[in-house]
Design an enzyme around this catalytic site. Structure first.
Site, PDB file in Angstrom:
ATOM      1  N   SER A  12     -42.269   9.843  20.623  1.00  0.00           N
ATOM      2  CA  SER A  12     -42.484   8.922  21.734  1.00  0.00           C
ATOM      3  C   SER A  12     -42.652   9.701  23.030  1.00  0.00           C
ATOM      4  CB  SER A  12     -41.306   7.956  21.834  1.00  0.00           C
ATOM      5  OG  SER A  12     -40.079   8.676  21.901  1.00  0.00           O
ATOM      6  N   GLU A  14     -42.354   9.447  27.597  1.00  0.00           N
ATOM      7  CA  GLU A  14     -41.733   8.767  28.736  1.00  0.00           C
ATOM      8  C   GLU A  14     -42.598   8.903  29.976  1.00  0.00           C
ATOM      9  OE1 GLU A  14     -37.433   8.992  29.333  1.00  0.00           O
ATOM     10  OE2 GLU A  14     -37.859   9.782  31.334  1.00  0.00           O
ATOM     11  N   ASP A 105     -28.177   6.001  38.716  1.00  0.00           N
ATOM     12  CA  ASP A 105     -27.595   6.470  39.975  1.00  0.00           C
ATOM     13  C   ASP A 105     -27.526   5.323  40.968  1.00  0.00           C
ATOM     14  OD1 ASP A 105     -27.468   9.135  39.058  1.00  0.00           O
ATOM     15  OD2 ASP A 105     -29.606   9.382  39.505  1.00  0.00           O
ATOM     16  N   PHE A 214     -34.926  20.396  38.869  1.00  0.00           N
ATOM     17  CA  PHE A 214     -34.457  19.345  37.959  1.00  0.00           C
ATOM     18  C   PHE A 214     -33.253  19.810  37.155  1.00  0.00           C
ATOM     19  CE2 PHE A 214     -38.865  17.145  37.402  1.00  0.00           C
ATOM     20  CZ  PHE A 214     -38.740  16.584  38.655  1.00  0.00           C
ATOM     21  N   HIS A 264     -38.911  13.084  21.771  1.00  0.00           N
ATOM     22  CA  HIS A 264     -39.228  12.205  22.895  1.00  0.00           C
ATOM     23  C   HIS A 264     -39.680  13.086  24.051  1.00  0.00           C
ATOM     24  CE1 HIS A 264     -38.942   8.525  25.309  1.00  0.00           C
ATOM     25  NE2 HIS A 264     -38.315   9.221  26.248  1.00  0.00           N
TER      26      HIS A 264
END
Length: 287
Positions: A12, A14, A105, A214, A264
């Site tokens: 998959s 995102e 968040d 990140f 993913h």
């Protein structure tokens, strides 16, 4: 009980909702390229509150209008039960059967005194099950290198188990670059009775500065040898991408060979790195 009747492995991708109309037009072109390799579904990240959340709905609505199997993210922090119930009913009525349930968040500008009705993702999973039964296949987040806000791996595993016990059907991990971290995490899960598909999250390497930022924020470790090689390339974008592709492709092979129940891909709304990995790894494609 799972409503997902499709066999693993599941591959998959995102996306994140763009902030502008121009960004949306670009994303649609990237989705066309990604659709060509046949991901099992597209997940869409969630922006809490205001126009950011509306962009999530817009992206999800467009994907569904194209007949694309879609798994919206739903973050609960800062939300009320009524707000979450309304969103879930909307997704159910649109025919969506997969959901990524997260804590998320706190929305920008919202103080700690306005945390809404949910504190943790396990509370969201419990709420979804109590209100909507088995309407959704619920996936939650997992952290092979443990969540940066956890005191230690044991506490993080306890938190993960609470989400599983609340009714999660599967999990998607934070990205990582050390296959041993993933397989070690699986062993720890099995020891405490966690038995559900935990799909590795894969982050292609295309921009070292962005990746380092990140990773420092989310606690994902970049192995020292990888970091040093990437730093050594300086502004040589092509070398960074070529080396990054080798690192990630090797990681994916280790995971697949080790029995991972899928992959993913965190696309960052860029199709090219993911399509290249997909084709080189020989992942299933339509036709």
């Amino acid at each position: 009980m799972s409503t997902d009747t499709h066999r693993l492995p599941i591959y998959s991708v995102e996306l994140f909702p763009p902030k502008t109309s121009e960004g949306m037009a670009k994303l649609k072109r990237e989705i066309d390229r990604l659709s060509a390799v046949g991901p099992r579904y597209f997940s869409v990240t969630y922006g809490a509150g205001g126009t950011t959340r509306e962009r999530t709905f817009e992206t999800v609505d467009w994907l569904r209008s194209q007949g694309i199997d879609t798994a919206p993210h739903l973050a609960c922090i800062g939300s009320t039960r009524d707000e979450v119930r309304e969103i879930l009913a909307r997704y159910r009525d649109q025919g969506m059967r997969r959901l990524v349930a997260l804590r998320g968040d706190m929305p920008s500008g919202m103080g700690s005194g306005h945390g809404g009705d949910f504190r943790y993702a396990n509370e969201l999973v419990t709420f979804v099950r109590s209100e909507f039964g088995d309407a959704f296949f619920i996936e939650v987040a997992a952290y092979p290198e443990y969540h940066p806000q956890s005191r230690n791996p044991a506490q993080d595993l306890e938190n993960f188990k609470r989400k599983v016990d609340a009714g999660a059907d599967g999990a998607i991990t934070q990205y990582f670059y050390n296959a041993d971290a993933y397989f070690g995490f699986l062993e720890s899960c099995h020891k405490v009775g966690i038995d559900l598909p935990i799909i590795p999250g894969i982050m292609p390497i295309t921009n070292y500065t962005q990746l380092a930022r990140f990773s420092d924020a989310c606690g994902a470790e970049i192995p020292r040898w990888v970091r040093r090689r990437l730093e050594g390339y300086g502004d040589d974008v092509e070398s960074i991408r070529a080396f990054g592709h080798e690192v990630v492709a090797s990681l994916c092979r280790q995971l697949i060979d080790g029995g991972a129940p899928g992959l993913h891909f965190y696309t960052m709304n860029q199709s090219k790195p993911v399509v290249r990995l997909w084709e080189e790894l020989g992942l299933p494609t339509p036709g």
